[in-house]
Design a protein around this motif. Structure first.
Motif, PDB file in Angstrom:
ATOM      1  N   ARG A 116       0.824  -1.214   0.000  1.00  0.00           N
ATOM      2  CA  ARG A 116       0.000   0.000   0.000  1.00  0.00           C
ATOM      3  C   ARG A 116       0.862   1.269   0.000  1.00  0.00           C
ATOM      4  NH1 ARG A 116      -5.203   1.380   1.927  1.00  0.00           N
ATOM      5  NH2 ARG A 116      -5.689   3.279   0.751  1.00  0.00           N
ATOM      6  N   VAL A 117       1.966   1.250   0.736  1.00  0.00           N
ATOM      7  CA  VAL A 117       2.821   2.444   0.788  1.00  0.00           C
ATOM      8  C   VAL A 117       3.913   2.413  -0.279  1.00  0.00           C
ATOM      9  CG1 VAL A 117       2.378   2.800   3.252  1.00  0.00           C
ATOM     10  CG2 VAL A 117       4.411   1.498   2.551  1.00  0.00           C
ATOM     11  N   ARG A 137       7.640   6.503   5.044  1.00  0.00           N
ATOM     12  CA  ARG A 137       6.588   5.513   4.769  1.00  0.00           C
ATOM     13  C   ARG A 137       6.819   4.230   5.561  1.00  0.00           C
ATOM     14  NH1 ARG A 137       6.885   4.793  -1.322  1.00  0.00           N
ATOM     15  NH2 ARG A 137       8.630   6.244  -1.339  1.00  0.00           N
ATOM     16  N   THR A 157       3.224  13.216   7.166  1.00  0.00           N
ATOM     17  CA  THR A 157       3.436  13.367   5.718  1.00  0.00           C
ATOM     18  C   THR A 157       4.556  14.341   5.384  1.00  0.00           C
ATOM     19  OG1 THR A 157       1.828  15.163   5.505  1.00  0.00           O
ATOM     20  CG2 THR A 157       0.981  12.906   5.291  1.00  0.00           C
ATOM     21  N   ASN A 164       2.321  10.220  -2.469  1.00  0.00           N
ATOM     22  CA  ASN A 164       2.527   9.359  -1.296  1.00  0.00           C
ATOM     23  C   ASN A 164       1.873   9.946  -0.048  1.00  0.00           C
ATOM     24  OD1 ASN A 164       4.062   6.992  -2.153  1.00  0.00           O
ATOM     25  ND2 ASN A 164       5.644   8.455  -2.744  1.00  0.00           N
ATOM     26  N   ILE A 167      -1.679   8.849  -0.193  1.00  0.00           N
ATOM     27  CA  ILE A 167      -1.820   7.429   0.164  1.00  0.00           C
ATOM     28  C   ILE A 167      -1.867   7.285   1.686  1.00  0.00           C
ATOM     29  CG2 ILE A 167      -0.619   5.195   0.199  1.00  0.00           C
ATOM     30  CD1 ILE A 167       0.399   5.902  -2.658  1.00  0.00           C
ATOM     31  N   LEU A 168      -0.953   7.967   2.380  1.00  0.00           N
ATOM     32  CA  LEU A 168      -0.926   7.880   3.841  1.00  0.00           C
ATOM     33  C   LEU A 168      -2.194   8.476   4.452  1.00  0.00           C
ATOM     34  CD1 LEU A 168       1.894   6.685   4.014  1.00  0.00           C
ATOM     35  CD2 LEU A 168       2.511   8.473   5.634  1.00  0.00           C
TER      36      LEU A 168
END
Length: 285
Positions: A116-117, A137, A157, A164, A167-168
Motif C-alpha cells: 500500500r505504501v 513511509r 506526511t 505518497n 496514500i498515507l
C-alpha cells in the motif's frame, strides 16, 4: 478513548512548566489534531500520553483506566510514528519490520501494508539506501505493525510527495473508518483540515482554542462573499456582506449579467487561524 485532566509537567532541569494545566478528551474513532509552534508543548504532551514521560501532575485516562496504573499491555494497543524516522540502517526494511514484529503479540498484514505504501518491491533493500520519503513511509508501516486501536502520528506526511502523502492520508482515514482513533501533530495545515474531526491549538503549554476546523473557520473568517468577473478584458473584484445577500440587488445583478470567474465566501484557512491564535508564522518556528 483518552481523557486528560489538568495536566502539568516540568522537565527536571527547568524552573518553568512546559505543560500548564491542559485538559481535553479524544473520543473513540476521532482524529484529533494537536497544533502549535515549536516549543509549545506538543511533543511533551504526546510523550506523556504514550508513557515515555512520567512525573506529571494531573490525570490521564485511556479507555477509562488511569495510564499510570496500566501495565505494558498498553503498548500492544497503540502505534507511534515519530517525526524523525529511526531505523536500523544496516538492515533491510523487512529485517527492521521483523525485528519490531517480535515485540507484539498481535501482527498486522505486513505485505498488504508494504504494498500500500509502495515499499514491497524495495523490502529487501538496506534502509541506508532508502530516500527520506521511503523512510517516512516505513515509519508509518511500523506504527501499524500491531494493528493498534490508537495511532500517534507526529508530522506523518512531512517530506512526502503529494501522491505518497495522499496514500498515507487515505490509510489514516480508513484506520478511522475501521474504528481507530488518531492523535496527530502537523504543521501542514491542509492535512489537518482534510483529516481532523477536532483540533486544539496549544501555545506556551496551554490550550488556546479547541473546536472542529469548520467551526474555527466560521469563528475567525469574515462573513462576506467575494466574486471576480471580467469586464472590458479586466478582472474586477467585488465583496459583499453575507447577511441579506439573497436580497442584495447589486450582487444578484452581477450574477445575472457578468461572466463570473470565481465566487468565494470569506472563510479563512487553518494557516491563518494558526498564525492568529499562536502569534507565530508557520515558517518561523
Amino acid at each position: 478513548m483518552f481523557k486528560v485532566e489538568n495536566l502539568h509537567f516540568t522537565y527536571p532541569k527547568n524552573k518553568d512548566e512546559t505543560i500548564k494545566g491542559i485538559s481535553f478528551e479524544i473520543s473513540k474513532g476521532e482524529i484529533f489534531g494537536f497544533l502549535g509552534p515549536s516549543g509549545a508543548g506538543k511533543s511533551t504532551t504526546q510523550k506523556i500520553l504514550i508513557k515515555l514521560l512520567d512525573q506529571y501532575k494531573g490525570a490521564i485516562y485511556y479507555n477509562n483506566q488511569n495510564i499510570a496504573e496500566i501495565n505494558d499491555s498498553f503498548f500492544e494497543s497503540i502505534g507511534v510514528s515519530f517525526e524523525m524516522p529511526i531505523h536500523f540502517s544496516k538492515m533491510t526494511a523487512m529485517e527492521n519490520i521483523n525485528f519490531f514484529l517480535k515485540l507484539y503479540k498481535k501482527n498486522n498484514d505486513i505485505e498488504k501494508l508494504m504494498k500500500r505504501v509502495g515499499l514491497w518491491e524495495d523490502k529487501d533493500k538496506m534502509v541506508s539506501e532508502y530516500s527520506k520519503g521511503m523512510k517516512i513511509r516505513l515509519n508509518f508501516v511500523r506504527a501499524m505493525l500491531n494493528s493498534p486501536e490508537m495511532l500517534f502520528l507526529d508530522e506523518p506526511t512531512n517530506g512526502l510527495d503529494p501522491t505518497n502523502a495522499m496514500i498515507l492520508k487515505d490509510m489514516i482515514k480508513e484506520f478511522k473508518k475501521d474504528g481507530g482513533t488518531v492523535f496527530i501533530t502537523s504543521h501542514i495545515m491542509s492535512d489537518i483540515d482534510q483529516l481532523c474531526d477536532r483540533v486544539a491549538f496549544v501555545v506556551d503549554g496551554q490550550i488556546k482554542e479547541m473546536d472542529t476546523p469548520r467551526n474555527l473557520k466560521l469563528k475567525y473568517g469574515k462573513r462576506t462573499m467575494k466574486l471576480e468577473y471580467k469586464e472590458n478584458g479586466k478582472t474586477v473584484i467585488e465583496e459583499f456582506p453575507m447577511d441579506g445577500i439573497g436580497q442584495n440587488q447589486t450582487f444578484l445583478n452581477l450574477l445575472q449579467t457578468k461572466d463570473i470567474e470565481t465566487l468565494h465566501s470569506g472563510e479563512t484557512t487553518l494557516e491563518d487561524i494558526f498564525i492568529h491564535v499562536t502569534g507565530v508564522g508557520l515558517n518561523h518556528e
